[in-house]
Design a protein around this motif. Sequence first.
Motif, PDB file in Angstrom:
ATOM      1  N   GLY A 186     126.080  45.305  11.458  1.00  0.00           N
ATOM      2  CA  GLY A 186     126.059  44.752  10.479  1.00  0.00           C
ATOM      3  C   GLY A 186     126.500  45.615   9.346  1.00  0.00           C
ATOM      4  N   LEU A 187     126.472  46.900   9.119  1.00  0.00           N
ATOM      5  CA  LEU A 187     126.846  47.727   8.122  1.00  0.00           C
ATOM      6  C   LEU A 187     128.192  47.674   8.072  1.00  0.00           C
ATOM      7  CD1 LEU A 187     124.481  50.667   8.262  1.00  0.00           C
ATOM      8  CD2 LEU A 187     124.385  48.893   6.654  1.00  0.00           C
ATOM      9  N   PRO A 188     128.922  47.941   8.964  1.00  0.00           N
ATOM     10  CA  PRO A 188     130.785  47.766   8.704  1.00  0.00           C
ATOM     11  C   PRO A 188     131.128  46.462   8.161  1.00  0.00           C
ATOM     12  CG  PRO A 188     130.167  48.736  10.801  1.00  0.00           C
ATOM     13  CD  PRO A 188     128.968  48.098  10.419  1.00  0.00           C
ATOM     14  N   VAL A 189     130.302  45.274   8.482  1.00  0.00           N
ATOM     15  CA  VAL A 189     130.692  44.111   7.753  1.00  0.00           C
ATOM     16  C   VAL A 189     130.261  43.922   6.516  1.00  0.00           C
ATOM     17  CG1 VAL A 189     130.056  41.546   7.940  1.00  0.00           C
ATOM     18  CG2 VAL A 189     130.268  42.970  10.186  1.00  0.00           C
ATOM     19  N   LEU A 190     129.111  44.470   5.892  1.00  0.00           N
ATOM     20  CA  LEU A 190     129.082  44.510   4.704  1.00  0.00           C
ATOM     21  C   LEU A 190     129.628  45.424   3.771  1.00  0.00           C
ATOM     22  CD1 LEU A 190     125.163  45.386   4.942  1.00  0.00           C
ATOM     23  CD2 LEU A 190     125.935  43.049   4.635  1.00  0.00           C
ATOM     24  N   ALA A 200     135.900  40.550 -15.116  1.00  0.00           N
ATOM     25  CA  ALA A 200     134.340  40.920 -14.896  1.00  0.00           C
ATOM     26  C   ALA A 200     133.587  39.556 -13.954  1.00  0.00           C
ATOM     27  CB  ALA A 200     133.458  40.567 -16.376  1.00  0.00           C
ATOM     28  N   ARG A 201     134.367  38.604 -14.095  1.00  0.00           N
ATOM     29  CA  ARG A 201     133.542  37.537 -13.101  1.00  0.00           C
ATOM     30  C   ARG A 201     133.724  37.733 -11.707  1.00  0.00           C
ATOM     31  NH1 ARG A 201     135.980  32.203 -16.427  1.00  0.00           N
ATOM     32  NH2 ARG A 201     134.405  32.035 -17.975  1.00  0.00           N
ATOM     33  N   MET A 202     135.277  38.358 -11.559  1.00  0.00           N
ATOM     34  CA  MET A 202     135.584  38.980 -10.293  1.00  0.00           C
ATOM     35  C   MET A 202     134.667  39.991  -9.627  1.00  0.00           C
ATOM     36  SD  MET A 202     137.207  38.280  -7.502  1.00  0.00           S
ATOM     37  CE  MET A 202     138.272  36.876  -8.116  1.00  0.00           C
ATOM     38  N   TRP A 203     134.492  40.995 -10.493  1.00  0.00           N
ATOM     39  CA  TRP A 203     133.742  42.173 -10.263  1.00  0.00           C
ATOM     40  C   TRP A 203     132.118  41.806  -9.828  1.00  0.00           C
ATOM     41  CZ3 TRP A 203     135.873  46.027  -7.957  1.00  0.00           C
ATOM     42  CH2 TRP A 203     136.954  46.523  -8.118  1.00  0.00           C
ATOM     43  N   SER A 204     131.672  40.755 -10.812  1.00  0.00           N
ATOM     44  CA  SER A 204     130.348  40.200 -10.449  1.00  0.00           C
ATOM     45  C   SER A 204     130.206  39.796  -9.252  1.00  0.00           C
ATOM     46  CB  SER A 204     129.915  39.355 -11.756  1.00  0.00           C
ATOM     47  OG  SER A 204     130.701  38.158 -11.833  1.00  0.00           O
ATOM     48  N   MET A 205     131.417  38.983  -8.720  1.00  0.00           N
ATOM     49  CA  MET A 205     131.218  38.101  -7.652  1.00  0.00           C
ATOM     50  C   MET A 205     131.103  39.188  -6.356  1.00  0.00           C
ATOM     51  SD  MET A 205     134.059  35.714  -5.813  1.00  0.00           S
ATOM     52  CE  MET A 205     133.811  34.337  -7.219  1.00  0.00           C
ATOM     53  N   ILE A 206     131.872  40.433  -6.550  1.00  0.00           N
ATOM     54  CA  ILE A 206     131.767  41.292  -5.494  1.00  0.00           C
ATOM     55  C   ILE A 206     130.544  41.863  -5.457  1.00  0.00           C
ATOM     56  CG2 ILE A 206     132.707  43.479  -4.792  1.00  0.00           C
ATOM     57  CD1 ILE A 206     135.491  42.526  -6.043  1.00  0.00           C
ATOM     58  N   THR A 207     129.882  42.019  -6.733  1.00  0.00           N
ATOM     59  CA  THR A 207     128.536  42.768  -6.712  1.00  0.00           C
ATOM     60  C   THR A 207     127.528  41.857  -6.066  1.00  0.00           C
ATOM     61  OG1 THR A 207     129.168  43.825  -8.597  1.00  0.00           O
ATOM     62  CG2 THR A 207     126.730  43.735  -8.362  1.00  0.00           C
ATOM     63  N   ILE A 255     127.945  39.569  -3.732  1.00  0.00           N
ATOM     64  CA  ILE A 255     128.224  39.548  -2.381  1.00  0.00           C
ATOM     65  C   ILE A 255     127.478  40.942  -1.595  1.00  0.00           C
ATOM     66  CG2 ILE A 255     130.070  39.850  -0.470  1.00  0.00           C
ATOM     67  CD1 ILE A 255     131.656  37.872  -2.329  1.00  0.00           C
ATOM     68  N   GLN A 256     127.807  42.036  -2.374  1.00  0.00           N
ATOM     69  CA  GLN A 256     127.042  43.383  -1.957  1.00  0.00           C
ATOM     70  C   GLN A 256     125.577  43.247  -2.237  1.00  0.00           C
ATOM     71  OE1 GLN A 256     129.086  46.948  -3.198  1.00  0.00           O
ATOM     72  NE2 GLN A 256     130.337  46.594  -1.438  1.00  0.00           N
ATOM     73  N   GLY A 291     120.916  41.611   2.128  1.00  0.00           N
ATOM     74  CA  GLY A 291     119.575  40.815   2.176  1.00  0.00           C
ATOM     75  C   GLY A 291     119.685  39.909   3.420  1.00  0.00           C
ATOM     76  N   LEU A 292     120.544  39.522   3.809  1.00  0.00           N
ATOM     77  CA  LEU A 292     120.816  38.656   5.000  1.00  0.00           C
ATOM     78  C   LEU A 292     120.586  39.739   6.213  1.00  0.00           C
ATOM     79  CD1 LEU A 292     123.669  36.302   4.412  1.00  0.00           C
ATOM     80  CD2 LEU A 292     121.357  35.902   4.401  1.00  0.00           C
ATOM     81  N   LEU A 293     121.275  40.937   6.252  1.00  0.00           N
ATOM     82  CA  LEU A 293     121.029  41.760   7.439  1.00  0.00           C
ATOM     83  C   LEU A 293     119.675  42.232   7.391  1.00  0.00           C
ATOM     84  CD1 LEU A 293     122.103  43.548   9.377  1.00  0.00           C
ATOM     85  CD2 LEU A 293     122.523  45.389   7.724  1.00  0.00           C
ATOM     86  N   LEU A 294     118.930  42.545   6.133  1.00  0.00           N
ATOM     87  CA  LEU A 294     117.386  42.651   6.390  1.00  0.00           C
ATOM     88  C   LEU A 294     116.602  41.362   7.006  1.00  0.00           C
ATOM     89  CD1 LEU A 294     116.652  44.146   2.804  1.00  0.00           C
ATOM     90  CD2 LEU A 294     116.435  45.306   5.311  1.00  0.00           C
ATOM     91  N   ILE A 295     116.936  40.322   6.686  1.00  0.00           N
ATOM     92  CA  ILE A 295     116.112  39.116   7.214  1.00  0.00           C
ATOM     93  C   ILE A 295     116.252  39.146   8.791  1.00  0.00           C
ATOM     94  CG2 ILE A 295     116.167  36.577   7.328  1.00  0.00           C
ATOM     95  CD1 ILE A 295     116.671  36.687   4.442  1.00  0.00           C
ATOM     96  N   THR A 296     117.714  39.579   9.252  1.00  0.00           N
ATOM     97  CA  THR A 296     118.013  39.342  10.623  1.00  0.00           C
ATOM     98  C   THR A 296     117.318  40.630  11.269  1.00  0.00           C
ATOM     99  OG1 THR A 296     120.232  38.573  10.096  1.00  0.00           O
ATOM    100  CG2 THR A 296     119.996  39.747  12.306  1.00  0.00           C
ATOM    101  N   VAL A 297     117.294  41.664  10.754  1.00  0.00           N
ATOM    102  CA  VAL A 297     116.573  42.816  11.400  1.00  0.00           C
ATOM    103  C   VAL A 297     115.035  42.836  11.448  1.00  0.00           C
ATOM    104  CG1 VAL A 297     115.699  45.273  11.136  1.00  0.00           C
ATOM    105  CG2 VAL A 297     118.407  44.608  10.727  1.00  0.00           C
ATOM    106  N   VAL A 298     114.365  42.081  10.280  1.00  0.00           N
ATOM    107  CA  VAL A 298     113.143  41.729  10.673  1.00  0.00           C
ATOM    108  C   VAL A 298     112.696  40.681  11.443  1.00  0.00           C
ATOM    109  CG1 VAL A 298     111.168  40.693   9.275  1.00  0.00           C
ATOM    110  CG2 VAL A 298     112.471  42.326   8.196  1.00  0.00           C
ATOM    111  N   TRP A 299     113.481  39.422  11.560  1.00  0.00           N
ATOM    112  CA  TRP A 299     113.340  38.322  12.410  1.00  0.00           C
ATOM    113  C   TRP A 299     113.351  39.008  13.922  1.00  0.00           C
ATOM    114  CZ3 TRP A 299     116.438  36.462  16.255  1.00  0.00           C
ATOM    115  CH2 TRP A 299     116.158  35.196  16.873  1.00  0.00           C
TER     116      TRP A 299
END
Length: 616
Positions: free
Chosen positions: A179-183, A250-257, A259-260, A265-273
């Motif tokens: 998951g981390l390389p994907v992130l 700024a819109r593009m950089w906010s989208m990148i932020t 996503i990060q 958050g999705l990785l954390l949910i996967t790890v907990v489940w």
Amino acid sequence: MQIQDLPYHDPGVPDARSGPRFLWWLFRNQLDGQLKSLAWGLLHFASVAALPFCVGVAVQAVVDRSGTQLALAGGLLALACVGNAVGDTFLHRTAVTNWITAAARVQQLLARKAAQLGSALTRRVAAGEVVAVSTGDVEKIGWFVEAWSRFTAALVTIVLVCAALLVYQPALGVVVAVGLPVLALAVLPLLPRATRRADVQREKAGRATELASDTVAGLRVLRGIGGEELFLDRYRRASQEVRHAAVRSARMWSMITAIQVLLPGLLLITVVWYGVHLARQGRITVGELVTVYSSVMVLTYPLRHFEEIAMAYSFSRPSAKRAAGVLALERATDTAGSRGADLPSGDLYDPDTGLLANAGLFTAVVCGDPDAAGRLAERLGGHPPQEGTSVLLGGVPLDELPLDSARTAVLVQDKDPVLLSGSLRELLDVPASGDVEPRAALAAAQCDDVLAALVQGSVDAADPMDARITERGRSLSGGQRQRLALARSLITDPEVLVLDEPTSAVDSHTEARIAQGVRELRAGRTTVVFTSSPLLLDRADQVVFLHDGEVAATGTHRELLHTEPRYRAVVTRETDDETGLLQEHGSPQKHDSLQEHDSLQEHDVLRELEEIEEKA
């Protein structure tokens, strides 16, 4: 290199072939500071990454009711906190040091390049671009150079944590390691678009800066012709374009932020489940689940450095490209020269045009093209174009002399000299031979009214030499600034003085007095003046007329008026009809009659000046 050791004794010779090469050169020249930052970064990130393991051990100790394990966990937690505090403190210290020293190195390189090229710099690069490179760009370049070591420390930490999780808990470790390389790589497809938008923003900002610089420089003229609002509206439109471009970026950089933030958050949910599922099956303990969960949560901190390095490179790449473009500009020959520092003397000769300024004479040069005159003046100062031939002084090529020696021998004052802010005494405190006193130079340049204006405008300056001059002399008129600059050039008393339109902003009577004053003060010295003013031309020992880049005629002003129609057309501003009439009816009587009509004001001024001198 520490901040207190700045400036550099020698900033080095940069690799200015491209922006990335220049950034790599800066990084290599700061290798010691980068290694220090990397070491403290590893300590900081490793201490942060160790906290989840300590917490996991503590939780498991509570579950197992083991006091020994709990004490061990507490000791490890305290050690990790100390390592975190020490590492973060010194990482910040070394990072700021790397940032400032990199920016300072670039500034010194730019300052050295400006000193080497002199006024030729703004002829080859727009003034607004030079300002942008010297201010905002150096900070962006320093940011990327500094951020690279922190990014490397974060990357090494993430790899080590993934390897540790694979060993500590293989089932959940595989999920994290995948998951981390994907992130880290998820935002890569968005970076080219974000970079392009950032480039557009900086391009528009550079144009707005150049427009503002030009507007401020010509503010007095704009007010005089009523064009102030026109240029202000133009700048407002340019400013709005910069704002819109910045919002899009700024819109593009906010989208990148975003996503990060979303993907971790999705990785954390996967790890907990998945971890809860494994705990129910008894395949992992509660402490191991807490450890893996905490590790993933903590790793979002070093992961943010992937976004930062991408942003830093995006902003610094065009900045480095602009800086490299300026630093790549070179004098035609080596600044150190290939001859000794002994100053030559004698005639000044330009092989490209055939211009010969005899030693000790006042030579006036008439050139119909002002731009060509400026380029020739630059060449006479020892800055030939790459394909041109060097100017000779006493038979010695100027480009073979060290730059300092060439500038001592030949001083060029261009048509737009700059006055720095400060007192008049400081303005006139320039390298000089000592043979010309400031009072004599000011008198020759007809600066009496300038001195009176400076005293009147200063509250506590009884002596004109202590009067303050505002930035670029904006409180003075164009003619007053021009005369002060001329006086400054006269004080230096070089072997050869080259003046490009030194009296274009003064009235005829003052111009005639300046011509006489310069001629007397520079007696025995070589003086070359680029001008088309009859008042200056009449006072010259010899006049050289250039046509199509070559010497077309040489003589006195009055001789050339009678013998060279092309010269007469440039000096007297004859119309095409008048020139054609003279060529068709070329009788001496008509020629003399028309010449007397065109030069009436010139002769009146000269006669009046002669009467004043006789009365004195």
